[in-house]
Design a protein around this motif. Structure first.
Motif, short mmCIF file in Angstrom:
data_model
loop_
_atom_site.label_atom_id
_atom_site.label_comp_id
_atom_site.label_asym_id
_atom_site.label_seq_id
_atom_site.Cartn_x
_atom_site.Cartn_y
_atom_site.Cartn_z
N ALA A 248 0.96 -0.97 0.00
CA ALA A 248 -0.07 -0.01 0.01
C ALA A 248 0.90 1.24 -0.02
N PHE A 249 0.47 2.33 -0.68
CA PHE A 249 1.27 3.41 -0.74
C PHE A 249 0.27 4.73 -0.49
N ARG A 250 1.00 6.16 -0.16
CA ARG A 250 0.15 7.16 -0.60
C ARG A 250 0.34 7.58 -1.88
N ARG A 251 -0.53 8.60 -2.26
CA ARG A 251 -0.57 9.25 -3.69
C ARG A 251 0.68 9.96 -4.02
N GLU A 252 0.99 10.69 -2.99
CA GLU A 252 1.99 11.43 -3.33
C GLU A 252 3.56 10.84 -3.52
N VAL A 253 3.63 9.48 -3.76
CA VAL A 253 4.79 8.86 -4.10
C VAL A 253 4.67 8.50 -5.70
N ILE A 254 3.75 8.66 -6.10
CA ILE A 254 3.46 8.26 -7.55
C ILE A 254 4.53 8.71 -8.68
N PRO A 255 4.80 9.97 -8.55
CA PRO A 255 5.98 10.49 -9.29
C PRO A 255 7.29 9.70 -9.28
N ALA A 256 7.62 9.08 -8.14
CA ALA A 256 8.77 8.32 -7.90
C ALA A 256 8.61 7.03 -7.73
N PHE A 257 7.48 6.52 -8.43
CA PHE A 257 6.95 5.13 -7.87
C PHE A 257 6.60 4.20 -9.46
N TYR A 258 7.21 4.94 -10.55
CA TYR A 258 7.04 4.24 -11.71
C TYR A 258 7.28 2.70 -11.74
N GLN A 259 6.67 1.80 -12.34
CA GLN A 259 7.10 0.20 -12.15
C GLN A 259 7.89 0.24 -13.60
N LEU A 260 9.02 0.01 -13.55
CA LEU A 260 9.91 0.28 -14.78
C LEU A 260 9.70 -0.69 -15.91
N PRO A 261 9.99 -0.16 -17.12
CA PRO A 261 9.57 -1.07 -18.43
C PRO A 261 10.49 -2.30 -18.71
N MET A 262 9.84 -3.54 -18.35
CA MET A 262 10.44 -4.71 -18.35
C MET A 262 9.85 -5.76 -19.42
N ASP A 263 10.43 -6.79 -19.76
CA ASP A 263 9.96 -7.85 -20.71
C ASP A 263 9.98 -7.38 -22.15
N ASP A 264 9.48 -6.33 -22.33
CA ASP A 264 9.34 -6.10 -24.09
C ASP A 264 10.33 -5.05 -23.98
#
Length: 387
Positions: A247-263
């Motif tokens: 779980a996480f706070r909305r505020e972290v979204i700019p620094a919480f991108y789930q990195l581009p994997m696999d493709d």
């Protein structure tokens, strides 16, 4: 889209192409413990070849709000918001498509909290959502853990007994000397709550093979008793962040991108949540925030599959995983917000010596996608655009 009246301040993001019925168990858990399910909005991120109609019917049957986004619906969502040029930040048919849930959250200001749930997990008999919300609201004293390698093993409490290190933990940081202390947390300091896991531990393929398992699981399993007091990793220390129970706070979204994997042309996969956790922890250190670890636990029922398939998906990024935290460890000094902190880390990867590592060109690729992530959020009118 199914919408109920209610506060709906929690966006529950479930990436699934398999057993989406796990949602039933989490809704039942909430109701059994008196958690107000009108606060929950479920975003199921899936693919065109999956049972989208059945997923929608499940949400109807459970009488909860939510939406199902397969690939076609994601494309339409981008088009409706005039951000088609950023569709590439969310890879298709990858666990990293959880990033779409983050975009959806960012576009809907009512969501103050997000929860990631993997489809091969089940809640224990404690209050799952209530537990995470309590963690995010925590204030007081908590155990603080550090080590002489700057890495904290989130399974450290019984490590001498089971010898486990989680997926993403650098091999060069093993055999660390652990130090524990106490830290005082103020209201709002906790920005993410990582619940840990019983049954199948979250291990990488090399460690699974070392544990003698060829089915992608583990011979060594974890139980409730393996987890002691909840804890945070001390400033300057990193930890693995697994998004199966988080779980996480909305505020972290700019620094919480789930990195581009696999493709990608280097076939790097399986590090989306691990590297995003590294970057989040660096941002937290810069901003005086913390990631809470421990309960609520989930039961991880990872399906059997070839350990060698997982190894194939991980090996392209193993060397990069040993060093990526070092590349951002000094980035962002002086930053006072998540956007500036993240932008500095993206710059560090773009400037990395690509010849120093196998598949080193993947580092600026990630850095460029991190910049695109911030620009996508900016296009949704929430953060300043990148220069």
């Amino acid at each position: 889209m199914r919408q109920r009246t209610g506060e709906q301040d929690i966006c529950v993001i479930v990436p699934t192409i398999r057993e989406y019925d796990c949602v039933r168990a989490y809704v039942e858990n909430a109701r059994e413990h008196g958690f107000d399910t009108s606060r929950l909005f479920f975003v199921l991120v899936t693919e065109d070849f999956c049972e989208t109609e059945q997923m929608e019917a499940m949400l109807d049957d459970l009488d909860v709000s939510g939406a199902v986004f397969d690939g076609s619906r994601r494309e339409q969502w981008y088009e409706d918001r005039d951000i088609e040029e950023y569709g590439h930040v969310v890879p298709a048919a990858s666990h990293a498509e959880t990033s779409f849930g983050l975009l959806y959250m960012w576009d809907n200001p009512r969501f103050e909290y997000g929860v990631f749930i993997d489809d091969d997990t089940l809640p224990h008999d404690s209050d799952f959502f209530g537990g995470h919300m309590e963690n995010l609201a925590f204030e007081g004293e908590i155990e603080s853990v550090s080590s002489d390698t700057q890495w904290v093993n989130v399974l450290y409490q019984e490590a001498e007994e089971h010898g486990l290190y989680p997926r993403g933990y650098p091999y060069s940081a093993m055999d660390e000397t652990v130090t524990t202390g106490t830290e005082t947390i103020e209201q709002g300091d906790i920005v993410a709550s990582q619940g840990l896991w019983t049954n199948v531990p979250d291990l990488d393929a090399v460690r699974i093979l070392m544990d003698g398992d060829l089915q992608g699981q583990a011979q060594t399993r974890t139980e409730k008793d393996d987890f002691g007091a909840d804890f945070v990793a001390a400033e300057g220390n990193y930890l693995t962040v697994c998004s199966m129970n988080l779980a996480f706070r909305r505020e972290v979204i700019p620094a919480f991108y789930q990195l581009p994997m696999d493709d990608n042309e280097w076939d790097v996969g399986r590090f989306d949540d691990i590297w995003s956790g590294v970057f989040l922890k660096r941002a937290c250190d810069l901003l005086g925030k913390q990631v809470y670890n421990g309960r609520p636990l989930c039961e991880h029922n990872k399906a059997a599959r070839s350990t060698f398939d997982d190894l194939h998906n991980e090996v392209a990024g193993l060397e990069l995983n040993e060093h990526i935290w070092e590349l951002v460890d000094e980035a962002g000094t002086g930053a006072d917000n998540y956007v500036d902190a993240y932008r500095a880390m993206a710059d560090a990867l773009c400037a990395a010596d690509t010849d120093a590592y196998r598949n080193g060109e993947f580092l600026p690729y990630v850095g460029e996608h991190m910049h695109d992530w911030l620009d996508a959020l900016s296009a949704l009118k929430r953060v300043p655009a990148d220069d």
